[in-house]
Design an enzyme around this catalytic site. Sequence first.
Site, PDB file in Angstrom:
ATOM      1  N   TYR A   1      14.153  45.840-101.487  1.00 44.88           N
ATOM      2  CA  TYR A   1      15.071  46.559-102.293  1.00 44.88           C
ATOM      3  C   TYR A   1      14.548  46.859-103.840  1.00 44.88           C
ATOM      4  CZ  TYR A   1      19.513  47.299-104.179  1.00 44.88           C
ATOM      5  OH  TYR A   1      20.629  47.373-105.082  1.00 44.88           O
TER       6      TYR A   1
ATOM      7  N   SER B   1      18.552  50.514-110.517  1.00 49.10           N
ATOM      8  CA  SER B   1      18.975  48.832-110.515  1.00 49.10           C
ATOM      9  C   SER B   1      18.485  48.443-111.500  1.00 49.10           C
ATOM     10  CB  SER B   1      19.429  47.785-109.253  1.00 49.10           C
ATOM     11  OG  SER B   1      19.747  46.515-109.275  1.00 49.10           O
TER      12      SER B   1
HETATM   13  P1  NAI Z   1      27.958  49.890-100.481  1.00 45.31           P
HETATM   14  O1  NAI Z   1      27.748  49.098 -99.104  1.00 45.31           O
HETATM   15  O2  NAI Z   1      29.909  49.586-101.247  1.00 45.31           O
HETATM   16  O3  NAI Z   1      27.567  50.858-100.871  1.00 45.31           O
HETATM   17  C1  NAI Z   1      27.179  51.516-100.673  1.00 45.31           C
HETATM   18  C2  NAI Z   1      27.261  53.297 -99.696  1.00 45.31           C
HETATM   19  O4  NAI Z   1      25.720  54.243 -99.482  1.00 45.31           O
HETATM   20  C3  NAI Z   1      28.617  53.440 -98.674  1.00 45.31           C
HETATM   21  O5  NAI Z   1      29.101  54.642 -98.916  1.00 45.31           O
HETATM   22  C4  NAI Z   1      27.412  53.611 -97.317  1.00 45.31           C
HETATM   23  O6  NAI Z   1      28.289  53.702 -96.326  1.00 45.31           O
HETATM   24  C5  NAI Z   1      26.436  54.872 -97.786  1.00 45.31           C
HETATM   25  N1  NAI Z   1      25.343  54.903 -97.425  1.00 45.31           N
HETATM   26  C6  NAI Z   1      23.997  53.950 -96.415  1.00 45.31           C
HETATM   27  N2  NAI Z   1      23.274  54.382 -96.249  1.00 45.31           N
HETATM   28  C7  NAI Z   1      23.357  55.664 -96.456  1.00 45.31           C
HETATM   29  C8  NAI Z   1      22.771  56.615 -95.638  1.00 45.31           C
HETATM   30  N3  NAI Z   1      21.600  57.168 -94.869  1.00 45.31           N
HETATM   31  N4  NAI Z   1      23.294  58.002 -95.489  1.00 45.31           N
HETATM   32  C9  NAI Z   1      24.693  58.256 -96.453  1.00 45.31           C
HETATM   33  N5  NAI Z   1      25.347  56.858 -96.753  1.00 45.31           N
HETATM   34  C10 NAI Z   1      24.872  55.909 -96.765  1.00 45.31           C
HETATM   35  O7  NAI Z   1      27.000  49.824-102.146  1.00 45.31           O
HETATM   36  P2  NAI Z   1      27.409  49.676-103.383  1.00 45.31           P
HETATM   37  O8  NAI Z   1      27.612  48.441-104.358  1.00 45.31           O
HETATM   38  O9  NAI Z   1      28.486  50.619-104.245  1.00 45.31           O
HETATM   39  O10 NAI Z   1      25.905  50.287-103.771  1.00 45.31           O
HETATM   40  C11 NAI Z   1      26.286  51.725-104.094  1.00 45.31           C
HETATM   41  C12 NAI Z   1      25.091  51.721-104.809  1.00 45.31           C
HETATM   42  O11 NAI Z   1      25.358  51.051-105.653  1.00 45.31           O
HETATM   43  C13 NAI Z   1      23.444  51.508-104.336  1.00 45.31           C
HETATM   44  O12 NAI Z   1      22.861  52.182-104.406  1.00 45.31           O
HETATM   45  C14 NAI Z   1      22.875  50.459-104.917  1.00 45.31           C
HETATM   46  O13 NAI Z   1      22.064  49.760-105.013  1.00 45.31           O
HETATM   47  C15 NAI Z   1      24.003  50.237-105.957  1.00 45.31           C
HETATM   48  N6  NAI Z   1      23.860  49.109-106.939  1.00 45.31           N
HETATM   49  C16 NAI Z   1      24.530  48.462-107.033  1.00 45.31           C
HETATM   50  C17 NAI Z   1      25.106  47.525-107.589  1.00 45.31           C
HETATM   51  C18 NAI Z   1      26.838  45.936-107.320  1.00 45.31           C
HETATM   52  O14 NAI Z   1      26.347  45.480-107.919  1.00 45.31           O
HETATM   53  N7  NAI Z   1      27.123  46.172-106.466  1.00 45.31           N
HETATM   54  C19 NAI Z   1      24.214  46.858-109.149  1.00 45.31           C
HETATM   55  C20 NAI Z   1      23.329  47.935-108.331  1.00 45.31           C
HETATM   56  C21 NAI Z   1      23.301  49.030-108.269  1.00 45.31           C
END
Ligand code: NAI
Length: 249
Positions: A153, A140
């Site tokens: 984070y 990120s």
């Molecule tokens: P989200 O909450 O929609 O997706 C996160 C995913 O990780 C979900 O599918 C969840 O079930 C899974 N997850 C969480 N804990 C887990 C575990 N212990 N084992 C397996 N799966 C697990 O969030 P988003 O926004 O799609 O984020 C995805 C990635 O992108 C993350 O690493 C986040 O930090 C990163 N990110 C997101 C940004 C944004 O603006 N949405 C910006 C920068 C980075």
Amino acid sequence: MLQVDLTGKRALVTGASSGLGRHFARVLARSGAEVTVAARRVAALEETADAIAGEGGRVDVAALDVTDPGSVSAVFAGAAFDIIINNAGVTHDGPALATTEEDWARVIDTDLTGVFRVAQAGARRMVTEGRGGSIVNVASILGLRVAGHVAAYATAKAGVVQMSRALALEWARHAIRVNALCPGYIETDLNRAFFASEAGKALIKRVPQRRLGQLSDLDGPLLLLASEAGAFMTGTEIVADGGHLVSSL
Ligand code: NAI
């Protein structure tokens, strides 16, 4: 859409039950990869898988908890992958003074140690099979700069950036590339309501492009790192943030 041919490649996307991970899985499948979507919630993964299969993609579903070493081992016991998108992540929003040991541990275990677990298990399989591959760790812009109320984070994501360099150094001899993808604020179902609020709109004004990223803004960076188009790239990070990191001081 950008065309990259991943036919014959097997890809794993962690955290593919929603948001960025679900999108990444679709993009890789549209480019020809056979994709395994993995996360804890299998029912939600089935939705991702149905969407991919509906577009003619090849897709499998795997239950995976990146905080559980046994769960990670089980995924790699069943299959070897050429491309691993280490996307699963959680956050904790709150002042550092009020962050509990449990809050801290949950974020670090998922976002930092979980990324290492998956990368190590995947790389071991790649080495055993002598096939090399590409590991993309989703960090990120908060791994490169800081904001308030996300200490755990931001610390985990900074660790992911540095981990990607360390693993790239060790695994280049095995033809394994390791890079970090650092998105800025990307609009997803989870944050859409916040970004429509006054506080959210104020935040968007600080982005030089004056807009949120869309999931499709990550397609090019993802495919570059995942495919042979990025064959000479390892141990580096790609930032896709509308210029947020260079916002004026
Ligand atoms: P989200 O909450 O929609 O997706 C996160 C995913 O990780 C979900 O599918 C969840 O079930 C899974 N997850 C969480 N804990 C887990 C575990 N212990 N084992 C397996 N799966 C697990 O969030 P988003 O926004 O799609 O984020 C995805 C990635 O992108 C993350 O690493 C986040 O930090 C990163 N990110 C997101 C940004 C944004 O603006 N949405 C910006 C920068 C980075």
